[in-house]
Design an enzyme around this catalytic site. Structure first.
Site, mmCIF file in Angstrom:
data_model
loop_
_atom_site.group_PDB
_atom_site.id
_atom_site.type_symbol
_atom_site.label_atom_id
_atom_site.label_comp_id
_atom_site.label_asym_id
_atom_site.label_seq_id
_atom_site.Cartn_x
_atom_site.Cartn_y
_atom_site.Cartn_z
ATOM 1 C CG ASP A 32 36.632 29.765 38.953
ATOM 2 O OD1 ASP A 32 36.900 30.553 39.901
ATOM 3 O OD2 ASP A 32 35.743 28.658 39.064
ATOM 4 C CB ILE A 50 45.554 26.468 39.662
ATOM 5 C CG1 ILE A 50 44.945 25.922 40.927
ATOM 6 C CG2 ILE A 50 44.873 27.863 39.294
ATOM 7 C CD1 ILE A 50 45.351 26.687 42.208
ATOM 8 C CE1 TYR A 147 42.088 29.937 52.954
ATOM 9 C CE2 TYR A 147 41.652 30.717 55.273
ATOM 10 C CZ TYR A 147 41.708 30.927 53.840
ATOM 11 O OH TYR A 147 41.569 31.983 53.314
ATOM 12 C CB ILE A 178 35.724 39.626 52.469
ATOM 13 C CG1 ILE A 178 37.371 39.841 52.494
ATOM 14 C CG2 ILE A 178 35.398 40.893 51.435
ATOM 15 C CD1 ILE A 178 38.137 39.529 51.433
HETATM 16 C C1 AKB Z 1 37.352 31.733 55.762
HETATM 17 O O1 AKB Z 1 36.552 31.902 56.493
HETATM 18 O O2 AKB Z 1 38.006 30.872 55.672
HETATM 19 C C2 AKB Z 1 38.065 33.082 55.114
HETATM 20 C C3 AKB Z 1 39.292 33.799 55.473
HETATM 21 C C4 AKB Z 1 38.850 34.561 56.851
HETATM 22 O O3 AKB Z 1 39.977 33.660 55.223
HETATM 23 N N1 AKB Z 1 36.757 34.038 54.722
#
Ligand code: AKB
Length: 327
Positions: A32, A50, A147, A178
């Protein structure tokens, strides 16, 4: 020959911390950018990136790795603000871990299990608002965020390696939001759920950045960890695919607020909508279909919306914040 180790990247993140606890008796090495707070005797931590090939070479030379949990990632909100960083970490970083896996497989001629956490961010329903549960193959051609795009690309690369390299055992879960009682997320967009819950329990006023009717799928951290452990322990020939949805409950932001008001009737909340973040959550599904995970490896969440609060979140939050009575 020393014992085989499990490698966890992004070890200081929310899933990383929970997974390290779960693996406390096993031989684990972690990476990390940050120093790690808790450490077990079988655990060596590398502070580094990484993207640092020298560090990955050092690890490759020193250890035999049989499982990789590649959790390091820049999450959705932060990735939109810094797409170059997101591409570097999420795509190039993951490719570096794939390369490390291939070196290990070549060196030891042994299977290597690679666990990759993907996300509901790979779906894009911005023009297709449906109340149906979204299946693994639907709406995943053009993710709305950097993302989501990077997660989808890495899923595809993982599957391609698994098809062409015999010992490369690629397993992936597409996680919903989560919620943990232990840790606070940062850099994501589903973060509002945890923020509402932690603010309410501490009796802090909260300014919610998404609309009250915003609805997303969620699970609590013990179920996220349960899912990872279940998936990695199942025999490879039981798996009909590499990628699985999992979920538990799909509350609106207002449902979360109402639930927290049961524990703190004075909870003060206002809405200050962040349009960029609202668009991100609007592109994600309200609910996802996890039937394939149920059929192939017996996935079933332990917690539903109600007992996630009464049996996990609230008791642990009271303990964490040292709250003696209902606030
Ligand atoms: C985010 O909000 O970017 C993450 C996900 C839903 O992958 N928690």
């Amino acid at each position: 020959m020393q014992n085989k180790v499990k490698l966890i990247t992004g070890a200081c993140g929310e899933i990383g911390q929970a997974l390290i606890k779960k693996f406390s008796k096993e031989h684990v090495i972690t990476i990390d950018l940050n120093k790690i707070s808790s450490s077990y005797s079988n655990h060596r931590h590398f502070v580094g990136s990484i993207l640092d090939n020298d560090l990955l070479d050092e690890i490759n030379n020193q250890y035999q790795i049989d499982e990789i949990y590649h959790l390091a990632a820049v999450l959705s909100t932060k990735a939109e603000q810094n797409p170059q960083l997101a591409h570097d970490v999420n795509v190039n970083g993951t490719n570096n871990l794939y390369t490390l896996s291939l070196y290990q497989i070549k060196k030891y001629n042994q299977p290597l299990m690679f666990f990759f956490p993907s996300s509901i961010a790979i779906y894009n329903l911005i023009d297709n608002n449906t109340l149906d549960k979204v299946h693994e193959n639907q709406y995943c051609h053009n993710p709305y965020t950097v993302y989501g795009q990077s997660k989808l690309l890495c899923e595809k690369n993982g599957i391609n390696y698994a098809k062409s390299i015999n010992n490369f055992d690629f397993r992936c879960i597409r996680f919903p939001g989560i919620i943990s009682s232990e840790t606070m997320p940062s850099g994501g967009t589903s973060d509002y759920a945890s923020e509402i819950i932690h603010a309410a329990i501490n009796n802090n006023e909260y300014s919610c950045f998404v609309k009250d009717e915003t609805k997303l799928p969620f699970i609590v951290m013990p179920d996220a960890i349960l899912a990872i452990i279940k998936l990695i322990n199942v025999r490879k020939n039981q798996l009909n695919q590499h990628i699985y949805n999992i979920t538990s409950f799909s509350p609106t932001a207002q449902d979360l607020i109402n639930k927290m008001k049961e524990y703190n009737s004075n909870f003060n909340i206002n809405f200050s909508i962040d349009n960029d973040r609202q668009n991100i959550v609007d592109s994600w599904p309200n609910d996802i279909d996890d039937l394939l995970a149920r059929n192939d490896w017996g996935w079933e969440a332990l917690y539903n919306f109600n007992n996630a609060f009464s049996n996990y979140l609230i008791p642990n939050l009271y303990k964490k914040y040292n709250i003696k009575r209902n606030v």
